[in-house]
Design a protein around this motif. Structure first.
Motif, PDB file in Angstrom:
ATOM      1  N   PRO A  66       0.723  -1.451  -0.100  1.00  0.00           N
ATOM      2  CA  PRO A  66      -0.123  -0.052   0.139  1.00  0.00           C
ATOM      3  C   PRO A  66       0.802   1.427   0.159  1.00  0.00           C
ATOM      4  CG  PRO A  66       0.139  -1.144   2.349  1.00  0.00           C
ATOM      5  CD  PRO A  66       0.694  -1.774   1.307  1.00  0.00           C
ATOM      6  N   ASN A  67       0.255   2.269  -0.547  1.00  0.00           N
ATOM      7  CA  ASN A  67       0.917   3.821  -0.479  1.00  0.00           C
ATOM      8  C   ASN A  67       2.392   4.018  -1.386  1.00  0.00           C
ATOM      9  OD1 ASN A  67      -1.187   4.438   1.121  1.00  0.00           O
ATOM     10  ND2 ASN A  67       0.226   4.251   2.976  1.00  0.00           N
ATOM     11  N   ILE A  68       2.659   3.088  -2.050  1.00  0.00           N
ATOM     12  CA  ILE A  68       3.932   3.018  -2.688  1.00  0.00           C
ATOM     13  C   ILE A  68       3.410   2.917  -4.367  1.00  0.00           C
ATOM     14  CG2 ILE A  68       5.647   2.820  -0.617  1.00  0.00           C
ATOM     15  CD1 ILE A  68       6.116   0.024  -1.988  1.00  0.00           C
ATOM     16  N   ILE A  69       4.509   3.580  -4.891  1.00  0.00           N
ATOM     17  CA  ILE A  69       4.440   3.238  -6.472  1.00  0.00           C
ATOM     18  C   ILE A  69       4.943   2.082  -7.024  1.00  0.00           C
ATOM     19  CG2 ILE A  69       3.551   5.492  -7.148  1.00  0.00           C
ATOM     20  CD1 ILE A  69       6.130   6.624  -7.368  1.00  0.00           C
ATOM     21  N   CYS A  70       5.768   1.335  -6.052  1.00  0.00           N
ATOM     22  CA  CYS A  70       6.401   0.279  -6.802  1.00  0.00           C
ATOM     23  C   CYS A  70       5.673  -1.229  -6.834  1.00  0.00           C
ATOM     24  CB  CYS A  70       7.522   0.005  -5.879  1.00  0.00           C
ATOM     25  SG  CYS A  70       8.967   0.976  -6.187  1.00  0.00           S
ATOM     26  N   LYS A  71       5.854  -1.828  -7.784  1.00  0.00           N
ATOM     27  CA  LYS A  71       4.963  -3.218  -7.732  1.00  0.00           C
ATOM     28  C   LYS A  71       5.448  -4.247  -6.754  1.00  0.00           C
ATOM     29  CE  LYS A  71       3.981  -2.806 -12.857  1.00  0.00           C
ATOM     30  NZ  LYS A  71       4.710  -3.020 -13.928  1.00  0.00           N
TER      31      LYS A  71
END
Ligand code: BES
Ligand code: MN
Ligand code: ZN
Length: 499
Positions: A66-71
């Motif tokens: 959650p909350n991060i732009i990493c896959k």
């Protein structure tokens, strides 16, 4: 493969996979802590579930935190913080890359360079992560008609840090690692090539290509040239082969020519059947690796030339096959070496020392700073040290210590064996100045004793890589050793000597 270095915080940037470490007992590393915060405790929640302990070399792949732009997030176990030494670090980093290769990840932010390895600076970690990454990528499939299907997706490795590192220094460490890895890869390739492709002529042509690419000076002596020089010992090994022997020299002048060069002499037996003292046939294919000393000289020269290291280094490679033949040397034959010393060849399978001794005499003309020979010389070395350490013997304790220090730093172990005079007696011959074998006991030492009779005029060390140059069994393949050791040694020497 693209490597780069970046300062930044995990979780703030776009990446296909962020790699962070976890110590044993689920203790988060600094980068993992930040990531945990950014994801509202996602990582600590998962660890609490008992999915990962942080054991060295374990990995856990997480998706869509959650909350991060990493896959993805890859957690990598680092074991006990107080026990994170070089070897453990290598295991963990290799495990991380293997886990990455098992995914479709194309680019990664790799935070493990921030984690505290005992007595190692971040520059060491950067260099070695690059070397380990390249190791994880290595394949030798050029001779398979269909390339292996497990395609690697990883293209971009961003070595990421939250610390205040000077990027220029970091990049230097990165380039150093990359050049070393290129040297290691060349050494592996040459070792893995079969002897019907990798002949003495092939090695000579490679030397000429390398000379062009890296502005080296190359000389290839043919058998008639060697005859003129009186290299009766080297030629006695070659005389049973249809392949012409070559004596290859590659000179790298990275500083003023007035500075004495270091010399690397590499055993280049492109196939060792044993000659008339024929080897048993089981696993004889592995004797294509009997030129791994030569391969490590090519690899090390590639590495230091790419680095533009301020040092002078000359590589000397006696290259030949050792074959049985109507014209082959027979047990009991006596030959005269370039040094003038005569040798009774009691066993034609002890051929490495016979080609090295003439190359070592040839090395005198360079008035060397020091000479290091590298050879898959004795099966006895495998018995003594297994596949862990290379054997190190020297006529100079200071030189030996410098090589041991380099081997520690490069995670490319070597072990110092004695070269005491007492062992010399085993080489006594009734008919010549010496025999080429010293009996069953202390085989690695007596082989070095033989070489020591040709190295009296300079500081000299010998690396027996019979146990370390390649792996057998399912993982059969060249290791690239001792390129890490040699490259580190020369780097340290260059740093000490440069003005
Ligand atoms: N290339 C071999 C040494 C070797 C054997 C390396 C097995 C790695 C694995 C070398 O030329 C050789 O045959 N040495 C002999 C010497 C002996 C006849 C004194 C050996 O070790 O058996
Ligand atoms: Mn042999
Ligand atoms: Zn051999």
């Amino acid at each position: 493969m693209k490597f780069s270095i970046k300062k930044g915080s995990p979780g703030k940037q776009r990446s296909a996979c962020i790699v962070v470490g976890v110590f044993e007992a689920r203790v988060l590393t600094e980068a993992a802590k930040i990531l945990d915060k950014n994801t509202n405790g996602y990582i600590s929640r998962i660890l609490k579930n008992g999915d990962m302990e942080g054991k060295i070399g374990s990995t856990l792949l997480l998706h869509y935190a959650p909350n991060i732009i990493c896959k993805r997030i890859l957690l990598v176990g680092l074991g006990k913080k107080s026990k994170l030494h070089d070897k453990e670090y290598k295991n963990a980093v290799l495990a991380a890359f293997n886990a990455l290769h098992a995914t479709g990840t194309a680019d990664t932010m790799f935070f493990l360079i921030d984690d505290p390895v005992k007595n190692r600076e971040i520059t060491w970690k950067i260099s070695h992560v690059v070397i380990f990454a390249m190791e994880s990528f290595y394949r030798f499939d050029r001779l398979k008609s269909k390339k292996e299907t497990n395609k690697q997706h990883l293209q971009k490795i961003i070595l990421s840090t939250t610390s205040q590192i000077d990027i220029a220094t970091g990049n230097q460490a990165l380039q150093w690692g990359l050049s070393t890895a290129h040297g290691i890869n060349l050494t592996k390739d040459l070792g893995n090539l079969p002897s019907n492709i990798c002949t003495p002529t092939y090695l000579a042509e490679l030397a000429m290509t390398m000379a062009k690419n890296y502005k080296l000076k190359v000389t290839v002596l043919e058998q008639k040239d060697m005859k003129k020089l009186g290299m009766g010992s080297l030629l006695s090994v070659a005389q049973g082969s249809r392949q012409a022997a070559k004596l290859i020299t590659l000179e790298y002048w990275g500083q003023s020519k007035s500075k004495k060069p270091f010399i690397l002499v590499g055993k280049g037996v492109t196939f060792d059947t044993g000659g008339i003292s024929l080897k048993p046939s089981a696993e004889m294919d592995e004797m294509k690796y009997d030129m791994c000393g030569a391969a490590s000289v090519f690899g090390t020269l590639t590495a230091i030339a790419q680095m533009k290291l301020p040092i002078n280094v000359v590589g000397i490679i006696p290259a030949t096959e050792n074959m049985p033949d109507g014209n082959a040397t027979k047990p009991g034959d006596i030959v005269t070496s370039m040094s003038g010393q005569t040798i009774e060849i009691l066993n034609t399978d002890a051929e490495g020392r016979l080609i090295l001794c003439d190359a070592l005499t040839y090395a005198e003309r360079y008035e060397p700073e020091a000479v290091i020979d590298i050879a898959t010389l004795t099966g006895a070395c495998v018995i003594a040290l297994g596949h862990v350490a290379s054997g190190l013997l020297s006529n100079n304790d200071e030189l030996a210590t410098e090589l041991l220090n380099a081997s520690e730093q490069a995670i490319d172990r070597a072990w110092h064996l004695p070269l005491w005079d007492e062992y010399q007696e085993q080489l006594r011959s009734n008919f010549a100045d010496m025999a080429n074998i010293g009996g069953r006991s202390a085989g690695t030492i007596t082989a070095s004793c033989f070489l020591s009779r040709f190295t009296k005029k300079y500081r000299w060390a010998h690396l027996d890589i019979a146990g370390t140059a390649w792996e057998s069994g399912k993982k059969k393949g060249a290791t690239g050793r001792p390129v890490p050791l040699l490259t580190q040694f020369l780097t340290t020497c260059a740093a000490k000597k440069s003005p």
